[in-house]
Write a protein that holds these residues in place. Sequence first.
Motif, PDB file in Angstrom:
ATOM      1  N   TRP A 127      -8.853  -5.538 -13.696  1.00  0.00           N
ATOM      2  CA  TRP A 127      -9.896  -4.866 -12.918  1.00  0.00           C
ATOM      3  C   TRP A 127     -11.258  -4.897 -13.601  1.00  0.00           C
ATOM      4  CZ3 TRP A 127      -9.681  -3.147  -8.023  1.00  0.00           C
ATOM      5  CH2 TRP A 127     -10.784  -2.402  -7.575  1.00  0.00           C
ATOM      6  N   PRO A 128     -12.389  -5.180 -12.900  1.00  0.00           N
ATOM      7  CA  PRO A 128     -12.460  -5.516 -11.471  1.00  0.00           C
ATOM      8  C   PRO A 128     -12.391  -7.016 -11.212  1.00  0.00           C
ATOM      9  CG  PRO A 128     -14.674  -5.241 -12.310  1.00  0.00           C
ATOM     10  CD  PRO A 128     -13.745  -5.089 -13.490  1.00  0.00           C
ATOM     11  N   ARG A 129     -12.020  -7.780 -12.212  1.00  0.00           N
ATOM     12  CA  ARG A 129     -11.953  -9.233 -12.002  1.00  0.00           C
ATOM     13  C   ARG A 129     -10.755  -9.602 -11.119  1.00  0.00           C
ATOM     14  NH1 ARG A 129     -10.854 -10.959 -17.556  1.00  0.00           N
ATOM     15  NH2 ARG A 129     -10.167  -8.801 -17.606  1.00  0.00           N
ATOM     16  N   PRO A 130     -10.766 -10.825 -10.575  1.00  0.00           N
ATOM     17  CA  PRO A 130      -9.561 -11.314  -9.895  1.00  0.00           C
ATOM     18  C   PRO A 130      -8.411 -11.458 -10.894  1.00  0.00           C
ATOM     19  CG  PRO A 130     -11.499 -12.643  -9.310  1.00  0.00           C
ATOM     20  CD  PRO A 130     -11.903 -11.770 -10.465  1.00  0.00           C
ATOM     21  N   TRP A 188      -6.278 -13.957 -11.334  1.00  0.00           N
ATOM     22  CA  TRP A 188      -5.876 -15.290 -11.793  1.00  0.00           C
ATOM     23  C   TRP A 188      -6.423 -15.563 -13.191  1.00  0.00           C
ATOM     24  CZ3 TRP A 188      -7.936 -14.224  -6.976  1.00  0.00           C
ATOM     25  CH2 TRP A 188      -6.981 -14.165  -5.963  1.00  0.00           C
ATOM     26  N   ARG A 218       0.833  -1.203   0.000  1.00  0.00           N
ATOM     27  CA  ARG A 218       0.000   0.000   0.000  1.00  0.00           C
ATOM     28  C   ARG A 218       0.868   1.253   0.000  1.00  0.00           C
ATOM     29  NH1 ARG A 218      -4.823   1.217   4.326  1.00  0.00           N
ATOM     30  NH2 ARG A 218      -6.173   0.148   2.859  1.00  0.00           N
ATOM     31  N   ARG A 224      -4.105  -3.732  -6.201  1.00  0.00           N
ATOM     32  CA  ARG A 224      -4.963  -3.617  -7.379  1.00  0.00           C
ATOM     33  C   ARG A 224      -5.277  -2.152  -7.694  1.00  0.00           C
ATOM     34  NH1 ARG A 224      -7.775  -7.938  -9.017  1.00  0.00           N
ATOM     35  NH2 ARG A 224      -7.847  -6.626 -10.896  1.00  0.00           N
ATOM     36  N   ASP A 282      -5.664   1.099  -5.309  1.00  0.00           N
ATOM     37  CA  ASP A 282      -7.072   1.362  -5.030  1.00  0.00           C
ATOM     38  C   ASP A 282      -7.667   0.302  -4.095  1.00  0.00           C
ATOM     39  OD1 ASP A 282      -7.374   3.658  -6.808  1.00  0.00           O
ATOM     40  OD2 ASP A 282      -6.898   2.202  -8.374  1.00  0.00           O
ATOM     41  N   LYS A 283      -7.089  -0.900  -4.134  1.00  0.00           N
ATOM     42  CA  LYS A 283      -7.630  -1.988  -3.312  1.00  0.00           C
ATOM     43  C   LYS A 283      -6.530  -3.002  -3.096  1.00  0.00           C
ATOM     44  CE  LYS A 283     -11.575  -3.404  -1.413  1.00  0.00           C
ATOM     45  NZ  LYS A 283     -10.924  -4.203  -0.371  1.00  0.00           N
ATOM     46  N   LEU A 284      -6.620  -3.714  -1.997  1.00  0.00           N
ATOM     47  CA  LEU A 284      -5.728  -4.841  -1.751  1.00  0.00           C
ATOM     48  C   LEU A 284      -6.530  -6.125  -1.858  1.00  0.00           C
ATOM     49  CD1 LEU A 284      -3.903  -3.289   1.307  1.00  0.00           C
ATOM     50  CD2 LEU A 284      -2.791  -3.880  -0.852  1.00  0.00           C
ATOM     51  N   ASN A 285      -6.007  -7.104  -2.554  1.00  0.00           N
ATOM     52  CA  ASN A 285      -6.628  -8.430  -2.595  1.00  0.00           C
ATOM     53  C   ASN A 285      -5.785  -9.372  -1.745  1.00  0.00           C
ATOM     54  OD1 ASN A 285      -7.665  -8.560  -6.141  1.00  0.00           O
ATOM     55  ND2 ASN A 285      -8.455  -7.343  -4.439  1.00  0.00           N
ATOM     56  N   VAL A 286      -6.432 -10.091  -0.869  1.00  0.00           N
ATOM     57  CA  VAL A 286      -5.747 -11.086  -0.028  1.00  0.00           C
ATOM     58  C   VAL A 286      -6.489 -12.399  -0.206  1.00  0.00           C
ATOM     59  CG1 VAL A 286      -5.151 -11.762   2.332  1.00  0.00           C
ATOM     60  CG2 VAL A 286      -5.022  -9.348   1.660  1.00  0.00           C
TER      61      VAL A 286
END
Lengths: 139, 139
Positions: free
Chosen positions: A105-108, A110, A71, A98, A77-81
């Motif tokens: 964006w906004p998909r995961p 993978w 961060r 992310r 804009d966002k953190l994915n965990v």
Amino acid sequence: MNGFALDPRLAADTQPVGDLELSRVLLTDDARFPWLILVPRRADVRDLVDLGHADQHRLLDEIDRCARVLRKLDNPDKLNVAALGNVVAQLHVHVIARFTRDAAWPRPVWNVAPPKNYDPRDHDKLVATLRQKLTLPAD
Amino acid sequence: MNGFALDPRLAADTQPVGDLELSRVLLTDDARFPWLILVPRRADVRDLVDLGHADQHRLLDEIDRCARVLRKLDNPDKLNVAALGNVVAQLHVHVIARFTRDAAWPRPVWNVAPPKNYDPRDHDKLVATLRQKLTLPAD
């Protein structure tokens, strides 16, 4: 540490950043996303619930530490965990910065192929920066 | 609790199971996947790192509790645990029982449309079972 061996598929897609108290920290070799992976150095652990209580909490603190570094570095804009592990069963936790402008964006992230590998010089510099921010000793 | 309001998009896709100490537990209305969502009842929290340290650890214990319930109920091949929030920014954690025979395997479950809504009777029965296993009082 008690029979831990990094899954070769995780090793193939990443570069090691360093070892925290519990987890090996890896940098995914995809310049589209600032993307760390934490792998607890315990043998035969598939799911979060397979870790003991103290290790779970240690892992959470290391996730928090990595997420704060991303961060601060990238102001995402966002953190994915996420701990998924459908392809590589060994417990590993993705921590991904992310951006609303990123390739998935906004998909995961993978299966948003193909990865864009880092330029080796950028990569080495980023690993050095991450080691410093995670207060790991210089390589 | 201090201004918490469930995001309407989360409410629309789920049924409430009950409130743990910190989190509201929701059941996603998609019979293809046993899929709980935990939402910490705190206002204005987007990312895991926005939660205080004690809340983070409380959330982890509640994730563990929900994951163990799903594992015991359904004996899945893998558990997926993820806080993404690219579409709904309010912090929420997916805890999903995955099977090698399920509709998305080995991919993540998101955007594998269309959902298959529960039969209402099956749904009520599952919510009652989940409440019991999570040791929440009967509705």
